[in-house]
Design a protein around this motif. Structure first.
Motif, mmCIF file in Angstrom:
data_model
loop_
_atom_site.group_PDB
_atom_site.id
_atom_site.type_symbol
_atom_site.label_atom_id
_atom_site.label_comp_id
_atom_site.label_asym_id
_atom_site.label_seq_id
_atom_site.Cartn_x
_atom_site.Cartn_y
_atom_site.Cartn_z
ATOM 1 N N ARG A 185 0.833 -1.190 0.000
ATOM 2 C CA ARG A 185 0.000 0.000 0.000
ATOM 3 C C ARG A 185 0.877 1.253 0.000
ATOM 4 N N PRO A 186 0.507 2.205 -0.792
ATOM 5 C CA PRO A 186 1.311 3.432 -0.823
ATOM 6 C C PRO A 186 1.143 4.276 0.433
ATOM 7 N N VAL A 187 0.043 4.097 1.110
ATOM 8 C CA VAL A 187 -0.224 4.896 2.304
ATOM 9 C C VAL A 187 -0.348 3.949 3.487
ATOM 10 N N GLY A 188 0.468 4.163 4.537
ATOM 11 C CA GLY A 188 0.365 3.358 5.756
ATOM 12 C C GLY A 188 1.346 2.204 5.832
ATOM 13 N N ASP A 189 1.937 1.790 4.718
ATOM 14 C CA ASP A 189 2.883 0.665 4.725
ATOM 15 C C ASP A 189 4.311 1.187 4.603
ATOM 16 N N ARG A 190 5.195 0.522 5.369
ATOM 17 C CA ARG A 190 6.622 0.833 5.291
ATOM 18 C C ARG A 190 7.403 -0.469 5.356
ATOM 19 N N MET A 191 8.366 -0.603 4.466
ATOM 20 C CA MET A 191 9.149 -1.855 4.378
ATOM 21 C C MET A 191 10.551 -1.635 4.936
ATOM 22 N N GLN A 192 11.002 -2.619 5.696
ATOM 23 C CA GLN A 192 12.389 -2.644 6.195
ATOM 24 C C GLN A 192 13.056 -3.922 5.700
ATOM 25 N N LYS A 193 14.174 -3.777 5.053
ATOM 26 C CA LYS A 193 14.890 -4.921 4.510
ATOM 27 C C LYS A 193 15.938 -5.410 5.516
ATOM 28 N N VAL A 194 16.051 -6.728 5.594
ATOM 29 C CA VAL A 194 17.001 -7.363 6.520
ATOM 30 C C VAL A 194 17.950 -8.241 5.714
ATOM 31 N N ASN A 195 19.227 -8.027 5.929
ATOM 32 C CA ASN A 195 20.243 -8.820 5.241
ATOM 33 C C ASN A 195 20.321 -10.198 5.888
ATOM 34 N N MET A 196 20.218 -11.241 5.061
ATOM 35 C CA MET A 196 20.233 -12.621 5.541
ATOM 36 C C MET A 196 21.583 -13.305 5.325
ATOM 37 N N GLN A 197 22.587 -12.577 4.901
ATOM 38 C CA GLN A 197 23.897 -13.164 4.671
ATOM 39 C C GLN A 197 24.630 -13.428 5.993
ATOM 40 N N VAL B 35 18.194 -15.506 11.208
ATOM 41 C CA VAL B 35 17.278 -16.596 10.827
ATOM 42 C C VAL B 35 15.820 -16.178 10.974
ATOM 43 N N ASP B 36 15.558 -15.173 11.783
ATOM 44 C CA ASP B 36 14.190 -14.665 11.948
ATOM 45 C C ASP B 36 14.251 -13.144 11.830
ATOM 46 N N PRO B 37 13.923 -12.592 10.665
ATOM 47 C CA PRO B 37 14.066 -11.134 10.498
ATOM 48 C C PRO B 37 13.142 -10.323 11.389
ATOM 49 N N ILE B 38 11.995 -10.867 11.753
ATOM 50 C CA ILE B 38 11.068 -10.106 12.593
ATOM 51 C C ILE B 38 11.648 -9.929 13.992
ATOM 52 N N LYS B 39 12.174 -11.020 14.568
ATOM 53 C CA LYS B 39 12.788 -10.922 15.894
ATOM 54 C C LYS B 39 14.038 -10.054 15.860
ATOM 55 N N ALA B 40 14.807 -10.147 14.781
ATOM 56 C CA ALA B 40 16.048 -9.382 14.699
ATOM 57 C C ALA B 40 15.793 -7.892 14.626
ATOM 58 N N THR B 41 14.625 -7.469 14.134
ATOM 59 C CA THR B 41 14.333 -6.043 14.016
ATOM 60 C C THR B 41 13.432 -5.527 15.130
ATOM 61 N N VAL B 42 12.645 -6.416 15.715
ATOM 62 C CA VAL B 42 11.691 -5.972 16.732
ATOM 63 C C VAL B 42 12.235 -6.160 18.138
ATOM 64 N N ASN B 43 12.840 -7.324 18.429
ATOM 65 C CA ASN B 43 13.232 -7.653 19.802
ATOM 66 C C ASN B 43 14.554 -7.006 20.225
ATOM 67 N N VAL B 44 15.384 -6.603 19.284
ATOM 68 C CA VAL B 44 16.669 -6.001 19.641
ATOM 69 C C VAL B 44 16.858 -4.766 18.765
ATOM 70 N N GLN B 45 17.410 -3.724 19.368
ATOM 71 C CA GLN B 45 17.535 -2.471 18.623
ATOM 72 C C GLN B 45 18.604 -2.570 17.539
ATOM 73 N N ASP B 46 19.791 -3.036 17.904
ATOM 74 C CA ASP B 46 20.885 -3.194 16.955
ATOM 75 C C ASP B 46 21.507 -4.564 17.219
ATOM 76 N N TYR B 47 21.131 -5.523 16.410
ATOM 77 C CA TYR B 47 21.547 -6.895 16.709
ATOM 78 C C TYR B 47 23.059 -7.090 16.515
ATOM 79 N N GLN B 48 23.686 -6.346 15.624
ATOM 80 C CA GLN B 48 25.119 -6.503 15.446
ATOM 81 C C GLN B 48 25.894 -6.008 16.670
ATOM 82 N N PHE B 49 25.475 -4.880 17.226
ATOM 83 C CA PHE B 49 26.119 -4.390 18.435
ATOM 84 C C PHE B 49 25.868 -5.339 19.603
#
Length: 329
Positions: free
Chosen positions: A53-65, A95-109
């Motif tokens: 949707r052009p209005v209300g949707d926002r996409m965040q890409k997660v690198n799986m490498q 392995v789980d992009p939702i947890k990696a973006t929601v449960n932790v602020q900066d997973y690499q740090f």
């Protein structure tokens, strides 16, 4: 008409903007997460062209490498009280992009901090020899410690952990060098002693063979002479041949007598050495030695006859006894 054209132009521009916001391209090594009015959609966007949707949707890409992250060197004291400095490399992926973006602020740090604390912990639990020699065991234990709190709540899987370098104090390095040198010296001495033992066995066997065959000893002597002469020495020492010594030994009268005596002792156990005494007396008087047997007369009458032929010889107790025995006979 001019107003209608302006409206159409505005609609076209708005349509293009909406289309641009609705179309997203996800790369092959990525996955997308769509936030709709701030709420995460449970569906994960797969790689490819995606419409939203052009209005209300926002996409965040997660690198799986797989990400290789260097862990800074950590100082610690091992279980055997040795100060060391250890650095490592952590290989992890999402392995789980939702947890990696929601449960932790900066997973690499977060992974970096977890790796540093786990590395200090594994240093305190291990000994210095384990850190140097048993790298695989330490790597597996370190991976387990880091992966345990990250895969479940964070959606991060630690694939591999490698210890790069273990820095030791200079004093410990010198002690280890002395220990290694002593160990190498001990092995060298053992190998040298083993070689000398085997060489002595070979030399003993060669000596036994040469003792049974004198010609072999003579050949060995000639070979030694050839080797010494080949070195261009100004002086050549020639040892006396053993066969020559044996020849002189056979020709010596005193040395031949024990051989006869020994042979006689083997044949007759009652031989008292009369043959050797007679041979010695014959050699002194230059007269042939009489052959003595077990049935020969005792040499006492010979002593009596010698005494009677000498004029003016006083008769002692021995002579009187001899005369009495002759009168009695």
């Amino acid at each position: 008409m001019a107003g209608l054209v302006v409206v159409l132009v505005i609609l076209v521009i708005a349509g293009l903007i909406a289309a641009g916001r609705s179309i997203r391209v996800v790369q092959q090594y990525e996955k997308g997460i769509i936030y709709r009015f701030g709420k995460v959609r449970p569906e994960v966007v797969e790689p490819g062209l995606t419409l939203m949707r052009p209005v209300g949707d926002r996409m965040q890409k997660v690198n799986m490498q797989i990400v290789a992250m260097a862990v800074p060197a950590q100082e610690g004291i091992t279980r055997d009280n040795v100060s060391v400095r250890v650095d490592a490399v952590v290989y992890f992926r999402v392995v789980d992009p939702i947890k990696a973006t929601v449960n932790v602020q900066d997973y690499q740090f977060a992974i970096l901090q977890q790796s540093q604390t786990s590395l200090r912990s594994i240093i305190g639990q291990s000994e210095m020899d384990q850190l140097l020699a048993e790298r695989e065991t330490v790597n597996r234990e370190l991976r387990r410690i880091i992966d345990e709190p990250t895969e479940g709540p964070w959606g991060i899987r630690v694939e591999r952990v490698e210890i790069k370098d273990v820095s030791l104090p200079e004093g410990m390095k010198r002690s280890m060098s002395r220990q290694a040198e002593a160990e190498r010296e001990r092995r060298a001495r053992i190998i040298t002693a083993d070689g000398e033992y085997q060489a002595s066995k070979r030399l003993a066997a060669a000596a036994a063979v040469m003792a049974r065959d004198p010609a072999a000893l003579q050949l060995r002597l000639l070979q030694t002479v050839v080797e010494v002469a080949g070195e261009k020495n100004s002086t050549l020492v020639m040892p006396v041949p053993v066969e020559l010594l044996r020849f002189f030994e056979k020709m010596t009268p005193g040395s031949a007598a024990p051989a006869v005596a020994s042979s006689g002792a083997d044949e007759e156990s009652s031989d008292l050495g009369d043959d050797e005494v007679a041979a010695a007396e014959a050699a002194i008087t230059h007269t042939p030695a009489p052959e003595l047997t077990s049935t020969d007369v005792s040499p006492v009458p010979q002593v009596e006859a010698a005494a009677e032929t000498i004029p003016g010889l006083p008769l002692g107790n021995g002579a009187a006894t001899t005369a009495a025995r002759s009168d009695a006979s």
